[in-house]
Design a protein around this motif. Sequence first.
Motif, PDB file in Angstrom:
ATOM      1  N   TYR A  75      -5.077  61.450  12.669  1.00  0.00           N
ATOM      2  CA  TYR A  75      -4.228  61.241  13.839  1.00  0.00           C
ATOM      3  C   TYR A  75      -2.798  61.726  13.578  1.00  0.00           C
ATOM      4  O   TYR A  75      -2.326  61.719  12.440  1.00  0.00           O
ATOM      5  CB  TYR A  75      -4.213  59.758  14.211  1.00  0.00           C
ATOM      6  N   PRO A  76      -2.113  62.129  14.639  1.00  0.00           N
ATOM      7  CA  PRO A  76      -0.729  62.586  14.479  1.00  0.00           C
ATOM      8  C   PRO A  76       0.221  61.417  14.259  1.00  0.00           C
ATOM      9  O   PRO A  76      -0.130  60.260  14.458  1.00  0.00           O
ATOM     10  CB  PRO A  76      -0.450  63.296  15.807  1.00  0.00           C
ATOM     11  N   GLY A  77       1.422  61.749  13.852  1.00  0.00           N
ATOM     12  CA  GLY A  77       2.443  60.724  13.640  1.00  0.00           C
ATOM     13  C   GLY A  77       3.825  61.348  13.738  1.00  0.00           C
ATOM     14  O   GLY A  77       4.028  62.368  14.422  1.00  0.00           O
ATOM     15  N   GLU A 119      -0.539  52.632  10.043  1.00  0.00           N
ATOM     16  CA  GLU A 119      -1.940  52.587   9.654  1.00  0.00           C
ATOM     17  C   GLU A 119      -2.131  51.346   8.788  1.00  0.00           C
ATOM     18  O   GLU A 119      -1.197  50.917   8.095  1.00  0.00           O
ATOM     19  CB  GLU A 119      -2.343  53.839   8.859  1.00  0.00           C
ATOM     20  N   ASN A 178       6.749  61.926   6.473  1.00  0.00           N
ATOM     21  CA  ASN A 178       5.598  61.908   7.383  1.00  0.00           C
ATOM     22  C   ASN A 178       5.089  60.483   7.508  1.00  0.00           C
ATOM     23  O   ASN A 178       4.707  59.867   6.505  1.00  0.00           O
ATOM     24  CB  ASN A 178       4.497  62.825   6.863  1.00  0.00           C
ATOM     25  N   SER A 210       2.356  58.082   9.515  1.00  0.00           N
ATOM     26  CA  SER A 210       1.151  58.055  10.349  1.00  0.00           C
ATOM     27  C   SER A 210       0.890  56.630  10.828  1.00  0.00           C
ATOM     28  O   SER A 210       1.185  55.673  10.111  1.00  0.00           O
ATOM     29  CB  SER A 210      -0.046  58.551   9.548  1.00  0.00           C
ATOM     30  N   SER A 211       0.321  56.460  12.003  1.00  0.00           N
ATOM     31  CA  SER A 211       0.032  57.455  12.998  1.00  0.00           C
ATOM     32  C   SER A 211       0.116  56.753  14.347  1.00  0.00           C
ATOM     33  O   SER A 211       0.333  55.546  14.420  1.00  0.00           O
ATOM     34  CB  SER A 211      -1.384  58.032  12.767  1.00  0.00           C
ATOM     35  N   PHE A 261       2.086  66.089  16.756  1.00  0.00           N
ATOM     36  CA  PHE A 261       3.086  65.301  16.037  1.00  0.00           C
ATOM     37  C   PHE A 261       4.398  65.286  16.824  1.00  0.00           C
ATOM     38  O   PHE A 261       4.710  66.239  17.553  1.00  0.00           O
ATOM     39  CB  PHE A 261       3.358  65.904  14.657  1.00  0.00           C
TER      40      PHE A 261
END
Length: 287
Positions: A55-57, A112, A146, A148-149, A239
């Motif tokens: 999944y994007p984040g 997450e 980065n 997620s998500s 994203f």
Amino acid sequence: MRTMDLFLKRYHAVFILGILLFLTACATREEGCNDSFANNFSFGADKPCSGCCLYPGLRIRLSHKYNGTAMVYNQKIFSDGAGNKFGFGDLRFYLSNFQIVSVGNKVINVQEPLDVYVEKSAGDTAKISIANSFALARGVNQADMNISSYRDTSSVTKLRFTIGVGGEMNQANPLRLPSDHPLRSSKYDGMYLGGQNGYVFSRFLYYAKDTVDVKISSPTNLRTIELTFTPQKIKRGYFLNVLMDVDYGVLFQGVNVNTDTPSQIGQKIVNNISQKAFTLTQISTSL
């Protein structure tokens, strides 16, 4: 005649076998991610995979500045409010509890689940599941963060996060976190005080008359930042990219680097943590 009959029987058998193989192939189910919110959504998958969906984040690129000037390290080129010259050696702080907020004020958590081992008391640990939503900002060798998500396609207009590590995660053993987790390295870089005292939320190492290492911790010093931007539509599987500045000139307002104690400086920095210290410079979406 017998030869012809034998030929026809064999031909019939091969034909039937071919039909069976064709039907078997058609009946084979394709396994894959069948969640349309995922980056790796497979339109042809008719058998859901186990844990394969990605999944994007958030992708955050942070620029460190002092009164609008790009940060330089190990040089006494900055001035505090009293005119004292000083320079930074190391700058680090944890960000957590990332959220994006829609135009309709819907809160979308960027997280997450993660199992961690929490120290309840000396020598006593417990395994719990927490919302994993953390990043490490550091002045030297800053990498993109980065987080997620999310699973949403709203038009969003706010970014919200906390400076520091709150809740039970503040007692989580860093050495039992995944190797790529942003809190894992805290044991070795001065950002972890032990199971009972938790993590250092922010660290400011600077050189003035003396070398001073300011470390801020304790749940009372958690601060939440909320930044507003022009509404951005989130596309499925995309994203949200964030370019953001942090200005340490704002954080060091009212600080005398030569006469204030580390405790006094830490409290002034906490008091100065606000939306003014962070500026969004660009918001976009991409795969």
